[in-house]
Design a protein around this motif. Structure first.
Motif, PDB file in Angstrom:
ATOM      1  N   CYS A  28     -14.805  -6.509  -4.231  1.00 38.31           N
ATOM      2  CA  CYS A  28     -13.491  -5.954  -3.858  1.00 38.31           C
ATOM      3  C   CYS A  28     -12.785  -5.285  -5.035  1.00 38.31           C
ATOM      4  O   CYS A  28     -12.499  -5.913  -6.047  1.00 38.31           O
ATOM      5  CB  CYS A  28     -12.602  -7.077  -3.307  1.00 38.31           C
ATOM      6  SG  CYS A  28     -10.980  -6.475  -2.793  1.00 38.31           S
TER       7      CYS A  28
ATOM      8  N   HIS B  84     -20.317  -3.883  -4.611  1.00 36.11           N
ATOM      9  CA  HIS B  84     -19.176  -3.571  -3.746  1.00 36.11           C
ATOM     10  C   HIS B  84     -18.043  -4.574  -3.890  1.00 36.11           C
ATOM     11  O   HIS B  84     -17.140  -4.605  -3.056  1.00 36.11           O
ATOM     12  CB  HIS B  84     -19.615  -3.543  -2.277  1.00 36.11           C
ATOM     13  CG  HIS B  84     -20.423  -2.346  -1.912  1.00 36.11           C
ATOM     14  ND1 HIS B  84     -19.856  -1.175  -1.461  1.00 36.11           N
ATOM     15  CD2 HIS B  84     -21.757  -2.118  -1.966  1.00 36.11           C
ATOM     16  CE1 HIS B  84     -20.811  -0.280  -1.221  1.00 36.11           C
ATOM     17  NE2 HIS B  84     -21.982  -0.842  -1.520  1.00 36.11           N
TER      18      HIS B  84
ATOM     19  N   THR C   2      -5.420  -9.344   3.283  1.00 36.04           N
ATOM     20  CA  THR C   2      -4.340  -9.966   2.519  1.00 36.04           C
ATOM     21  C   THR C   2      -3.379 -10.699   3.457  1.00 36.04           C
ATOM     22  O   THR C   2      -2.945 -11.818   3.157  1.00 36.04           O
ATOM     23  CB  THR C   2      -3.578  -8.894   1.706  1.00 36.04           C
ATOM     24  OG1 THR C   2      -4.544  -8.084   1.033  1.00 36.04           O
ATOM     25  CG2 THR C   2      -2.664  -9.517   0.677  1.00 36.04           C
TER      26      THR C   2
ATOM     27  N   LEU D 167      -4.781  -6.536  -7.069  1.00 34.35           N
ATOM     28  CA  LEU D 167      -3.611  -6.314  -6.224  1.00 34.35           C
ATOM     29  C   LEU D 167      -3.433  -7.479  -5.241  1.00 34.35           C
ATOM     30  O   LEU D 167      -2.336  -8.008  -5.069  1.00 34.35           O
ATOM     31  CB  LEU D 167      -3.775  -4.993  -5.462  1.00 34.35           C
ATOM     32  CG  LEU D 167      -2.620  -4.584  -4.563  1.00 34.35           C
ATOM     33  CD1 LEU D 167      -1.341  -4.452  -5.364  1.00 34.35           C
ATOM     34  CD2 LEU D 167      -2.925  -3.273  -3.848  1.00 34.35           C
TER      35      LEU D 167
ATOM     36  N   LEU E 286      -9.148   3.808   3.847  1.00 37.74           N
ATOM     37  CA  LEU E 286      -9.962   2.630   3.514  1.00 37.74           C
ATOM     38  C   LEU E 286      -9.103   1.602   2.771  1.00 37.74           C
ATOM     39  O   LEU E 286      -9.165   0.402   3.053  1.00 37.74           O
ATOM     40  CB  LEU E 286     -11.181   3.043   2.662  1.00 37.74           C
ATOM     41  CG  LEU E 286     -11.982   1.895   2.037  1.00 37.74           C
ATOM     42  CD1 LEU E 286     -12.588   0.986   3.104  1.00 37.74           C
ATOM     43  CD2 LEU E 286     -13.099   2.424   1.132  1.00 37.74           C
ATOM     44  N   LEU E 287      -8.293   2.088   1.818  1.00 42.33           N
ATOM     45  CA  LEU E 287      -7.448   1.155   1.063  1.00 42.33           C
ATOM     46  C   LEU E 287      -6.483   0.441   2.007  1.00 42.33           C
ATOM     47  O   LEU E 287      -6.271  -0.766   1.898  1.00 42.33           O
ATOM     48  CB  LEU E 287      -6.664   1.901  -0.015  1.00 42.33           C
ATOM     49  CG  LEU E 287      -7.505   2.529  -1.114  1.00 42.33           C
ATOM     50  CD1 LEU E 287      -6.614   3.215  -2.131  1.00 42.33           C
ATOM     51  CD2 LEU E 287      -8.378   1.479  -1.813  1.00 42.33           C
TER      52      LEU E 287
ATOM     53  N   ALA F 102      -8.751  -1.955   4.357  1.00 37.14           N
ATOM     54  CA  ALA F 102      -9.412  -3.051   3.635  1.00 37.14           C
ATOM     55  C   ALA F 102      -8.402  -4.006   3.020  1.00 37.14           C
ATOM     56  O   ALA F 102      -8.689  -5.184   2.833  1.00 37.14           O
ATOM     57  CB  ALA F 102     -10.337  -2.488   2.549  1.00 37.14           C
TER      58      ALA F 102
ATOM     59  N   ILE G  33       0.853  -1.208   0.000  1.00 39.63           N
ATOM     60  CA  ILE G  33       0.000   0.000   0.000  1.00 39.63           C
ATOM     61  C   ILE G  33       0.881   1.249   0.000  1.00 39.63           C
ATOM     62  O   ILE G  33       0.547   2.251  -0.629  1.00 39.63           O
ATOM     63  CB  ILE G  33      -0.949   0.024   1.219  1.00 39.63           C
ATOM     64  CG1 ILE G  33      -1.684  -1.281   1.353  1.00 39.63           C
ATOM     65  CG2 ILE G  33      -1.903   1.210   1.140  1.00 39.63           C
ATOM     66  CD1 ILE G  33      -3.069  -1.335   0.872  1.00 39.63           C
TER      67      ILE G  33
ATOM     68  N   VAL H  31     -11.522 -15.605   4.102  1.00 38.22           N
ATOM     69  CA  VAL H  31     -11.188 -14.926   5.355  1.00 38.22           C
ATOM     70  C   VAL H  31     -12.269 -13.949   5.823  1.00 38.22           C
ATOM     71  O   VAL H  31     -12.332 -13.616   7.006  1.00 38.22           O
ATOM     72  CB  VAL H  31      -9.801 -14.235   5.303  1.00 38.22           C
ATOM     73  CG1 VAL H  31      -8.689 -15.266   5.157  1.00 38.22           C
ATOM     74  CG2 VAL H  31      -9.727 -13.174   4.217  1.00 38.22           C
ATOM     75  N   VAL H  32     -13.143 -13.479   4.908  1.00 35.90           N
ATOM     76  CA  VAL H  32     -14.254 -12.642   5.354  1.00 35.90           C
ATOM     77  C   VAL H  32     -15.347 -13.613   5.844  1.00 35.90           C
ATOM     78  O   VAL H  32     -16.371 -13.831   5.212  1.00 35.90           O
ATOM     79  CB  VAL H  32     -14.733 -11.664   4.246  1.00 35.90           C
ATOM     80  CG1 VAL H  32     -15.858 -10.776   4.732  1.00 35.90           C
ATOM     81  CG2 VAL H  32     -13.570 -10.782   3.798  1.00 35.90           C
TER      82      VAL H  32
HETATM   83  C1  HEM Z   1     -14.300  -4.738  -0.702  1.00 30.01           C
HETATM   84  C2  HEM Z   1     -12.337  -9.029   0.410  1.00 30.01           C
HETATM   85  C3  HEM Z   1      -7.905  -7.226  -0.505  1.00 30.01           C
HETATM   86  C4  HEM Z   1      -9.836  -2.824  -1.044  1.00 30.01           C
HETATM   87  C5  HEM Z   1     -14.142  -6.065  -0.370  1.00 30.01           C
HETATM   88  C6  HEM Z   1     -15.237  -6.991  -0.148  1.00 30.01           C
HETATM   89  C7  HEM Z   1     -14.682  -8.182   0.180  1.00 30.01           C
HETATM   90  C8  HEM Z   1     -13.246  -8.022   0.150  1.00 30.01           C
HETATM   91  C9  HEM Z   1     -15.419  -9.472   0.518  1.00 30.01           C
HETATM   92  C10 HEM Z   1     -16.725  -6.676  -0.302  1.00 30.01           C
HETATM   93  C11 HEM Z   1     -17.266  -5.859   0.831  1.00 30.01           C
HETATM   94  C12 HEM Z   1     -18.765  -5.631   0.708  1.00 30.01           C
HETATM   95  O1  HEM Z   1     -19.397  -6.025  -0.274  1.00 30.01           O
HETATM   96  O2  HEM Z   1     -19.332  -5.083   1.661  1.00 30.01           O
HETATM   97  C13 HEM Z   1     -10.964  -8.903   0.262  1.00 30.01           C
HETATM   98  C14 HEM Z   1     -10.019  -9.988   0.444  1.00 30.01           C
HETATM   99  C15 HEM Z   1      -8.775  -9.479   0.177  1.00 30.01           C
HETATM  100  C16 HEM Z   1      -8.940  -8.079  -0.157  1.00 30.01           C
HETATM  101  C17 HEM Z   1     -10.383 -11.414   0.830  1.00 30.01           C
HETATM  102  C18 HEM Z   1      -7.424 -10.139   0.209  1.00 30.01           C
HETATM  103  C19 HEM Z   1      -7.218 -11.396  -0.031  1.00 30.01           C
HETATM  104  C20 HEM Z   1      -8.046  -5.883  -0.789  1.00 30.01           C
HETATM  105  C21 HEM Z   1      -6.970  -4.987  -1.159  1.00 30.01           C
HETATM  106  C22 HEM Z   1      -7.517  -3.737  -1.293  1.00 30.01           C
HETATM  107  C23 HEM Z   1      -8.949  -3.863  -1.019  1.00 30.01           C
HETATM  108  C24 HEM Z   1      -5.503  -5.392  -1.353  1.00 30.01           C
HETATM  109  C25 HEM Z   1      -6.882  -2.423  -1.666  1.00 30.01           C
HETATM  110  C26 HEM Z   1      -5.679  -2.068  -1.472  1.00 30.01           C
HETATM  111  C27 HEM Z   1     -11.208  -2.971  -0.974  1.00 30.01           C
HETATM  112  C28 HEM Z   1     -12.137  -1.857  -1.072  1.00 30.01           C
HETATM  113  C29 HEM Z   1     -13.429  -2.408  -0.981  1.00 30.01           C
HETATM  114  C30 HEM Z   1     -13.250  -3.848  -0.816  1.00 30.01           C
HETATM  115  C31 HEM Z   1     -11.771  -0.389  -1.258  1.00 30.01           C
HETATM  116  C32 HEM Z   1     -14.756  -1.664  -1.059  1.00 30.01           C
HETATM  117  C33 HEM Z   1     -15.337  -1.738  -2.445  1.00 30.01           C
HETATM  118  C34 HEM Z   1     -16.682  -1.062  -2.560  1.00 30.01           C
HETATM  119  O3  HEM Z   1     -17.342  -0.849  -1.537  1.00 30.01           O
HETATM  120  O4  HEM Z   1     -17.082  -0.725  -3.673  1.00 30.01           O
HETATM  121  N1  HEM Z   1     -12.931  -6.727  -0.193  1.00 30.01           N
HETATM  122  N2  HEM Z   1     -10.278  -7.772  -0.083  1.00 30.01           N
HETATM  123  N3  HEM Z   1      -9.230  -5.173  -0.724  1.00 30.01           N
HETATM  124  N4  HEM Z   1     -11.906  -4.146  -0.818  1.00 30.01           N
HETATM  125 FE1  HEM Z   1     -11.098  -5.960  -0.566  1.00 30.01          FE
END
Ligand code: HEM
Length: 405
Positions: free
Chosen positions: A354, A352, A247, A359, A238-239, A242, A156, A288-289
């Motif tokens: 991810c 929403h 990760t 990345l 947030l980035l 999240a 990040i 993991v979620v």
């Molecule tokens: C949203 C899982 C890595 C940024 C989400 C959501 C899930 C998720 C399940 C959906 C949330 C929802 O619908 O309420 C994961 C998992 C990751 C991962 C399992 C790693 C293995 C990352 C990384 C970033 C990131 C590396 C950025 C650097 C975000 C953001 C959202 C999001 C900004 C919100 C998207 C939105 O609301 O439109 N993630 N994530 N995530 N993730 Fe990830």
């Protein structure tokens, strides 16, 4: 429903058996559900519909009649909102409709696969650096703190364009935020320090732009009047939040799954082209979620044949959808060659879904390939059953992963 009725419902979130971090829901909890969409009691009061089938979770997560806004009354809260997150101007993960898409859209190009590819050499460098430090500290280290946690926070740093001299500051405060042992005050202070740092960094990027996300967003969005500076600061936070623990937990869980089957680590070393599918299967198998994605119905709807009324809460249970036997053959098996692995919903689905997934995939792939390559004799000191887990954290993960080589 009154509290008296809610108290008879199965208590959510479910916690898998102590001994197995890869079993998301214990058999007795499963047996208590009275259908694929059924009522559960929530940890902080009230109840919600638990949606468990793959097709129903998809239907729910793309339905515009369900809100992600955890600040709305009646929202099915799974994790209490930390007070320090109340500065929510850019936290689009909790927004709906136009407010959500306005901010999300500003990041979509940044996270496109071709742009993430440009970051790969830096991810590679980060991974190799962390592994070589781990080698110097060992043999005998905790893989989580030595490797799984630093890789996402350094990544990040690169993405945002944090100057090299500030990496330690950034890394230190990110670790405090993610550390289970940090108290709420410490976390609040670390969040504040990072937000202050990012606000200052925005000024630096304005004066001296670089090839990074913050510089681009300042020039193209803030200085054009499209985005406020406080929105950009909380978007960057947030980035960080999240993308960090999710990760890190995935790297830890993946390492454990592979250390249990050394022949897979050997296969990966021989043929790194196995990695992308293996990563998809690890995402599915670990999900993991774990506690799923909560939503609030804003209108009456039908999901999986169940009528859901406006004002009722629902939870999209990703971990169960990822074990749906109608989509995944032998769903309880970890099969790195599984053809349908990519159909998992570990990154959510729909509006929403991810944004960081390209990345996260790159980090996981590079981390696992380099781990296999550089530590051919790596082994876990403890068995699956002996490793403590963090079942109730926002994302599920191991508490530690002691390894040696
Ligand atoms: C949203 C899982 C890595 C940024 C989400 C959501 C899930 C998720 C399940 C959906 C949330 C929802 O619908 O309420 C994961 C998992 C990751 C991962 C399992 C790693 C293995 C990352 C990384 C970033 C990131 C590396 C950025 C650097 C975000 C953001 C959202 C999001 C900004 C919100 C998207 C939105 O609301 O439109 N993630 N994530 N995530 N993730 Fe990830």
């Amino acid at each position: 429903m009154g509290t008296a009725i809610a108290s008879n419902l199965p208590a959510f979130p479910f916690i898998g058996p102590d001994s197995d971090p890869f079993v998301p829901v214990d058999a007795p909890d499963l047996a208590r559900l009275d259908g694929p969409v059924s009522k559960v009691r929530l940890p902080f009061g009230g109840w919600a519909w638990l949606v468990t089938r793959h097709a129903d979770v998809r239907q729910l997560l793309r339905h515009p009649g369900f809100s992600s806004d955890q600040y709305r009354p009646g929202f099915p809260v799974l994790n209490p909102i930390p007070p320090e997150q109340k500065d929510a101007a850019g936290l689009f993960i909790f927004m709906d409709g136009d407010a959500h898409s306005r901010l999300r859209r500003m990041l979509t190009t940044e996270f496109m696969i071709k742009n993430i590819r440009r970051l790969e050499p830096l991810i590679e460098e980060t991974v190799v650096d962390a592994l070589e430090r781990m080698r110097a500290a060992g043999p005998g280290v905790d893989l989580l703190s030595a490797f799984a946690l630093p890789v996402p926070s350094m990544t990040i740093c690169h993405l945002l364009g944090v100057p090299y001299a500030d990496h330690d500051f950034f890394q230190h405060h990110s670790q405090v935020i993610m550390d289970r042992k940090s108290g709420p005050e410490e976390i609040g202070a670390a969040l504040g320090a990072l937000a202050g740092f990012l606000a200052g960094l925005i000024g630096i990027k304005r004066a001296d732009p670089g090839e990074d996300l913050l510089s681009r967003l300042v020039a193209e969005r803030v200085d054009t009047g499209e985005l406020r500076e406080d929105e950009l600061v909380s978007m960057a936070m947030l980035l960080l939040v999240a993308g960090h623990e999710t990760t890190a937990n995935m790297i830890g869980m993946s390492a454990l799954a592979l250390l249990e089957r050394p022949e897979l680590l050997a296969a990966l070393r021989e043929d790194p082209s196995m990695a992308p599918n293996m990563v998809e299967e690890l995402l599915r198998y670990a999900t993991v979620v774990r506690t799923g994605l909560p939503r609030l119905a804003l209108e009456d709807a039908e999901i999986g044949g169940q009528r859901i009324r406006a004002g009722e809460g629902v939870v999209a249970m990703l971990a169960m959808a990822n074990r749906d036997g109608s989509v995944f053959t032998d769903p309880e098996e970890f099969d790195p060659l599984r053809q349908e692995a990519h159909r998992h919903m570990a990154f959510g689905f729909g509006l929403h879904q991810c944004i960081g997934q390209p990345l996260a995939r790159a980090e996981l792939r590079i981390a696992l390939v380099e781990l296999a390559r550089r530590f051919p004799t790596l082994r876990s000191v403890k068995t699956r059953a002996e490793i403590p887990t963090r079942p109730l954290a926002v994302t599920f993960g191991l508490d530690e992963l002691p390894v040696t080589w």
